[in-house]
Structures are given as structure tokens and as C-alpha cells.
Design a protein around this motif. Sequence first.
Motif, PDB file in Angstrom:
ATOM      1  N   GLY A 115      24.272  -9.524 -35.928  1.00 44.78           N
ATOM      2  CA  GLY A 115      24.148  -8.086 -36.163  1.00 44.78           C
ATOM      3  C   GLY A 115      22.915  -7.523 -35.471  1.00 44.78           C
ATOM      4  N   THR A 116      21.849  -8.298 -35.465  1.00 42.41           N
ATOM      5  CA  THR A 116      20.617  -7.864 -34.792  1.00 42.41           C
ATOM      6  C   THR A 116      20.886  -7.567 -33.323  1.00 42.41           C
ATOM      7  OG1 THR A 116      19.182  -9.109 -36.270  1.00 42.41           O
ATOM      8  CG2 THR A 116      18.302  -8.642 -34.083  1.00 42.41           C
ATOM      9  N   THR A 119      22.984  -4.202 -32.931  1.00 41.86           N
ATOM     10  CA  THR A 119      22.262  -2.922 -33.065  1.00 41.86           C
ATOM     11  C   THR A 119      21.245  -2.749 -31.943  1.00 41.86           C
ATOM     12  OG1 THR A 119      20.655  -3.940 -34.550  1.00 41.86           O
ATOM     13  CG2 THR A 119      22.523  -2.831 -35.571  1.00 41.86           C
ATOM     14  N   TYR A 142      18.455  -1.091 -42.902  1.00 46.20           N
ATOM     15  CA  TYR A 142      18.155  -2.348 -42.203  1.00 46.20           C
ATOM     16  C   TYR A 142      19.214  -2.576 -41.144  1.00 46.20           C
ATOM     17  CZ  TYR A 142      17.188  -7.259 -41.215  1.00 46.20           C
ATOM     18  OH  TYR A 142      16.886  -8.446 -40.589  1.00 46.20           O
ATOM     19  N   GLY A 144      18.789  -5.352 -38.789  1.00 47.84           N
ATOM     20  CA  GLY A 144      18.341  -6.539 -38.094  1.00 47.84           C
ATOM     21  C   GLY A 144      16.889  -6.373 -37.698  1.00 47.84           C
ATOM     22  N   GLU A 204      23.454   3.074 -41.556  1.00 47.36           N
ATOM     23  CA  GLU A 204      24.508   2.383 -42.296  1.00 47.36           C
ATOM     24  C   GLU A 204      25.249   3.488 -43.070  1.00 47.36           C
ATOM     25  OE1 GLU A 204      22.903  -1.151 -44.648  1.00 47.36           O
ATOM     26  OE2 GLU A 204      21.080  -0.209 -43.933  1.00 47.36           O
ATOM     27  N   ASP A 237      26.038   1.661 -38.092  1.00 45.07           N
ATOM     28  CA  ASP A 237      25.849   0.221 -38.268  1.00 45.07           C
ATOM     29  C   ASP A 237      26.770  -0.212 -39.402  1.00 45.07           C
ATOM     30  OD1 ASP A 237      25.148  -2.324 -38.921  1.00 45.07           O
ATOM     31  OD2 ASP A 237      22.985  -1.963 -38.968  1.00 45.07           O
ATOM     32  N   VAL A 239      27.733  -3.302 -39.917  1.00 45.71           N
ATOM     33  CA  VAL A 239      27.642  -4.765 -40.001  1.00 45.71           C
ATOM     34  C   VAL A 239      28.063  -5.242 -41.405  1.00 45.71           C
ATOM     35  CG1 VAL A 239      25.973  -6.687 -40.016  1.00 45.71           C
ATOM     36  CG2 VAL A 239      26.018  -5.081 -38.103  1.00 45.71           C
ATOM     37  N   LYS A 265      28.920  -9.875 -39.560  1.00 45.42           N
ATOM     38  CA  LYS A 265      29.313 -10.494 -40.833  1.00 45.42           C
ATOM     39  C   LYS A 265      30.806 -10.834 -40.889  1.00 45.42           C
ATOM     40  CE  LYS A 265      25.304  -8.610 -43.207  1.00 45.42           C
ATOM     41  NZ  LYS A 265      24.357  -9.542 -43.764  1.00 45.42           N
TER      42      LYS A 265
END
Length: 426
Positions: A115-116, A119, A142, A144, A204, A237, A239, A265
Amino acid sequence: MTTSSDLFSESQQVIAGGVNSPVRACDSVQETPVFIAKGQGSHVTSSDGTDYIDFVCSWGPLILGHAHPEVLDAIGETILLGTTFGAPTRIELDFAKTVCDAIPSLEKIRAVSSGTEATMSAIRLARGYTKRDKIIKINGGYHGHADMLLVAPGSGATTLGIPGSAGVPSSIIEQTHLVPFNDVAAVKQIFTQYPNDIAALIIEPIAGNMGVVPPQKDYLQAIRQLTKEHNALLIFDEVITGFRAAYGGAQSLYNVTPDLTCLGKIIGGGLPAACFGGRTEIMDHLAPTGDVYQAGTLSGNPVAMAAGLKTLEILARPDTYKTLEQRGAYLEQGLTDALNATSIPGHINRVGSVLTLFFNNNPVYNLHDAQQSDTKRFAQFFRVMRSQGILLPPSQFEGWFLSLAHTQADLDQTIKAVQTALISIN
Ligand SMILES: Cc1ncc(COP(=O)(O)O)c(C=O)c1O
């Protein structure tokens, strides 16, 4: 038998902090981690043989539960053909088609391994596409651990009470502008201040890393409108929320179309896979067709693609999301009843199969609200739950993840344990 605490002591000698990701250390609940030996369905077994009902589910990927037989078969068949080639494969194509079919805002994707990476790459693409440097990020969101996103990040940093990270140059932080979640006026203000400088707003759509916080009515629509008006990209995001909030992600649930989407994920089916994607016109700015560089030795790894594809295939079957919603609602009701039977203040935020019980006097709409929660009480609660064989994420600022493998009996046992825990910490 080697206990978890023996293993943790040994790990601390050779792994930084004894863990490969900070929240696993369980510091904020004044505990040491349980070392997991195996998982099956909704349960995990520790290295010392204790069985737990698992609501961590690897922090979201395991929406089918642990060791799903069809996913294991898909991995087994694929792995026999070789593990990685560094060349295109058919399964990457099938994966891309499946993801683009599920989420119409994705015309093209690029697969990555975390995921890091998704993004980080999406932001670089947004900057390259718009030729602008600044980004807007949600306080407590958050995404990542890329430098420009480690500004007031949620998840582990919120849990540890740290505002960012050492090692991130101030020149990078200056390009990231923070706004509270669910606050349209704050976004407007940044656009008024920098009308032509914002490359993207990353969010998110259902906040998951300050605990679960759903968007308020029309919030996502309003930020969609504002980003459009200022020619900035809107990056969702997803994720956590992709293939969890709904098969088509939070964007289908709330009917908002972002410019770019990040997924991770669930799409890796428990193996390392993630991706980002959007309109062709934007995605074609990536190398080799465009001038925004992005690459990865293991990107689109065939074994991870196989696990992800099988997971998505199972999720596409009838009634999966109905079942997840029913189980989430059942657990929420059980927790609500248990709270109401005590004088402990609490609020539950839930979207489908992920929820957070905030030990909070008031409803939670953003990070500031979440931070009013009684984290000491959460820590006590966590410990009593774990002693009863229920494994929760070890932080007030995380979601409990349900899977299709969680049975009615699991939920009843969990609710009973919650009743006991609340009484004991009252
Ligand atoms: C919303 C969100 N985005 C990005 C990430 C980073 O993903 P990864 O840990 O795979 O790098 C996470 C991780 O929890 C996340 O929750």
C-alpha cells in the motif's frame, strides 16, 4: 514449549524493536505480542498453543479468513510454475481486468507490492500530471510511510502519540497541507490559499487509521467538487476499503468518482500485492509511455496475483457483502447492548465488516474526536479480551476486521467476552 514472551525477547536482539511493523509490539496496551504459529478460518493459534478468535485478520487482507482452501489451491497451482519472472504474465492481465471491471473509475492500473508503494506512486503521478507540488492530506489519515505522507499520520503513529517521523526533511513536509476529516471548510481554505498549487488531495474515503470514521453526508461529494474546480486530483486511498466496504470499494458505496485509487490488502489475498489506477489519460503519464518513473522487481508477482484473483472471485459470489454486513451489524448490536448494560461511555463506528469501539463520551467524526477516547480503558479492555481468547487490534485507533470465516458462534463468544471485559473494567 517456547512462549511468545521468550520469542519476543529473542526477537528484540535481532529485529528492531522485536517487530517488523511498530503496532505489532503492543506497546500502547502495555503488553507484549502473541507470536502466531498458524491460522485457520477466523482463528489463530499462538506459538504456545493458545487459540484465539482473530479480529486483526492481518490488518484487513484476510476478508475470507485464514488459509482459505481455494486461495491456498490457487497459490499452490501457480507457485509450481515458478515464483517470479520480471516479465509480463497472463495472470497480471487477468488481475488488471478483474480490478478494472470491479471499479469503473479504474481504466488502467499499475501493480505494486505494498500500500505504501501504491500511495507514494499515485502522489508522484499526480504531481507529474498536474506539474504541481503540494498535496492535501487528512489529519490522522494513514497512507503508508512515504516521507510526504508521514505528516500527522494515523495508525501506529497515532497509537504511539507521535506527530510524524524523524528523518523526513522539512522541505518535504512543507508541501503537505493538513485538514481534519469531515471538514469541507478546511479544504476550501487551503484551496483559497493555494488556488493553483495543489496536485492532489489524498484521503481514505472511510477513515480507518484513527479508528473507523465514516464520511458524513455529502462530504466526499464536496471535496470531489472542490478538487475538480481547482484542477487538483482526488486520490482515494482504498487500501483498506477496496473490496471491503463493497466489491466496488467505498467509491461505489458513496457514489463518488476519484481520479486515482490506491488498493492493497484484500487484493493480494494475504500475499504482498497492491496497485494504483485511474483514467488512461492520467495513467499514461507513467513510464514507459510517460515521464513519471515507477517500477518494481516483484510488481505483479504471479503468486500474489493468483491469491488476489481467487479472493476477488470468491468475493464476487452472491451474498458475500450481505453476509459481511449482517455479521458486522450483529457484532455492533452485541457491543452496544454490552455497553448499555454498564456505565462505561462508548461509541461504535462501523461500516460493513469493520468497526471500532471508542471508549469516548461523544461520537467520533475526526482525529481530534478519536483522541478524546480513554486509551487507558482501551488497554485494559484489550488485555481482558485477550485473556479470554479474543485477539483485537492492539490500539484504540484501529478497526476490528471481520471475515466471512467468522461464525455466529465466534460472534456470540466475542460478545460474551465483551460483557465480561466491560464489567471487569467498569
Ligand atoms: C489506508 C492505508 N493506506 C496505505 C497503507 C499502507 O499499506 P502497506 O502497509 O501495505 O504499505 C495502509 C496500511 O495499513 C492503510 O491502512
